[in-house]
Scaffold this motif. Structure first.
Motif, PDB file in Angstrom:
ATOM      1  N   THR A  57      47.917  -2.906  16.196  1.00  0.00           N
ATOM      2  CA  THR A  57      48.091  -1.466  16.066  1.00  0.00           C
ATOM      3  C   THR A  57      49.472  -1.203  15.495  1.00  0.00           C
ATOM      4  O   THR A  57      50.323  -2.084  15.445  1.00  0.00           O
TER       5      THR A  57
ATOM      6  N   ARG B 193      44.281  -7.644  19.206  1.00  0.00           N
ATOM      7  CA  ARG B 193      44.161  -6.446  18.375  1.00  0.00           C
ATOM      8  C   ARG B 193      45.535  -5.997  17.873  1.00  0.00           C
ATOM      9  O   ARG B 193      46.528  -6.086  18.588  1.00  0.00           O
TER      10      ARG B 193
ATOM     11  N   TYR C   7      47.874   3.602  16.296  1.00  0.00           N
ATOM     12  CA  TYR C   7      46.746   3.568  15.366  1.00  0.00           C
ATOM     13  C   TYR C   7      46.258   2.130  15.207  1.00  0.00           C
ATOM     14  O   TYR C   7      47.067   1.219  14.972  1.00  0.00           O
ATOM     15  N   PRO C   8      44.941   1.896  15.311  1.00  0.00           N
ATOM     16  CA  PRO C   8      44.418   0.535  15.109  1.00  0.00           C
ATOM     17  C   PRO C   8      44.446   0.164  13.636  1.00  0.00           C
ATOM     18  O   PRO C   8      44.255   1.018  12.763  1.00  0.00           O
ATOM     19  N   ILE C   9      44.692  -1.115  13.345  1.00  0.00           N
ATOM     20  CA  ILE C   9      44.735  -1.559  11.952  1.00  0.00           C
ATOM     21  C   ILE C   9      43.910  -2.824  11.776  1.00  0.00           C
ATOM     22  O   ILE C   9      43.677  -3.579  12.719  1.00  0.00           O
ATOM     23  N   ARG C  10      43.463  -3.052  10.556  1.00  0.00           N
ATOM     24  CA  ARG C  10      42.668  -4.222  10.242  1.00  0.00           C
ATOM     25  C   ARG C  10      43.551  -5.457  10.194  1.00  0.00           C
ATOM     26  O   ARG C  10      44.709  -5.392   9.835  1.00  0.00           O
TER      27      ARG C  10
ATOM     28  N   HIS D  74      35.166   3.796  14.564  1.00  0.00           N
ATOM     29  CA  HIS D  74      36.320   2.900  14.715  1.00  0.00           C
ATOM     30  C   HIS D  74      36.624   2.188  13.395  1.00  0.00           C
ATOM     31  O   HIS D  74      37.790   2.051  13.009  1.00  0.00           O
ATOM     32  N   ASN D  75      35.585   1.752  12.688  1.00  0.00           N
ATOM     33  CA  ASN D  75      35.783   1.074  11.398  1.00  0.00           C
ATOM     34  C   ASN D  75      36.426   2.009  10.375  1.00  0.00           C
ATOM     35  O   ASN D  75      37.313   1.603   9.619  1.00  0.00           O
TER      36      ASN D  75
ATOM     37  N   SER E 216      44.981   1.503   8.098  1.00  0.00           N
ATOM     38  CA  SER E 216      45.534   0.369   7.363  1.00  0.00           C
ATOM     39  C   SER E 216      46.059   0.808   5.993  1.00  0.00           C
ATOM     40  O   SER E 216      47.107   0.360   5.542  1.00  0.00           O
TER      41      SER E 216
ATOM     42  N   THR F 289      40.101   2.570  11.419  1.00  0.00           N
ATOM     43  CA  THR F 289      40.923   1.380  11.184  1.00  0.00           C
ATOM     44  C   THR F 289      41.228   1.199   9.707  1.00  0.00           C
ATOM     45  O   THR F 289      42.371   0.902   9.328  1.00  0.00           O
TER      46      THR F 289
END
Length: 205
Positions: A189, A187, A197-200, A51-52, A59, A55
């Protein structure tokens, strides 16, 4: 487009992270027959590491996708970070090449220079505009409280909230990039081409 040096540096870091993940998976395979091996804990660690990596990569590419269409990436980054920390739900549409008039139910015209304080005030929970989407074109916040088309699809089998379905819905029909902050989890995205997409939210989006 960014210069080739930062891009190669990012690719190098990604390769290094993936190699580390491969080592963790290999170690898990080597120890899976051992009675004392905690397989569930190993899965959890690998999932967290993956996941890290995902992410951080998303980003980086977010900035790549936005840079030709707005000079205000840092403003968007700061706003999303603050909104995420406060769990203020947000839906931010950045227009790219496609015209969006026929896909958006227009809300309230704003036509103001984009700033993180303006974005944060729009999505403040007590603001009547906070439930809709803002539309950004170049460096201008065009309008707020816009209604987007909802996707009929679910992402990876998960039940999505209205904001995420709206982000996906617009991204399925246009090339717009849509930033989403969850009111429930904080959270962040982004939606592009019908994918989330997940982002920091620390340092950069």
């Amino acid at each position: 487009m960014p210069s080739i040096e930062p891009h190669l540096s990012m690719i190098g870091r990604l390769k290094g992270s993936l190699m580390q993940l491969t080592e963790e998976i290999d170690q898990m395979i080597d120890t899976i027959d051992m009675q004392e091996s905690n397989v569930l804990h190993a899965f959890d660690q690998i999932h967290h590491s993956f996941h890290n990596v995902q992410t951080a990569t998303a980003s980086y590419y977010l900035k790549l996708y936005l840079s030709p269409f707005t000079a205000q990436y840092d403003v968007l980054s700061t706003a999303v970070q603050h909104l995420s920390e406060r769990k203020h739900g947000a839906l931010i549409v950045i227009q790219r090449k496609d015209e969006l008039d026929s896909f958006i139910h227009s809300g309230l015209p704003i036509n103001a220079n984009l700033s993180y304080s303006l974005l944060e005030s729009v999505f403040y929970t007590g603001n009547p505009l906070h439930d809709g989407a803002v539309l950004i074109c170049n460096d201008t916040l065009i309008s707020a409280a816009n209604i987007l088309p909802l996707s009929e699809h679910e992402a990876s089998g998960n039940k999505l909230g209205t904001r995420h379905r709206a982000a996906l819905g617009l991204s399925e029909q246009t090339d717009a990039l849509v930033l989403v902050v969850s009111e429930e989890t904080g959270r962040a995205t982004f939606a592009l081409d019908g994918k989330l997409y997940p982002i920091r939210t620390t340092g950069v989006v």
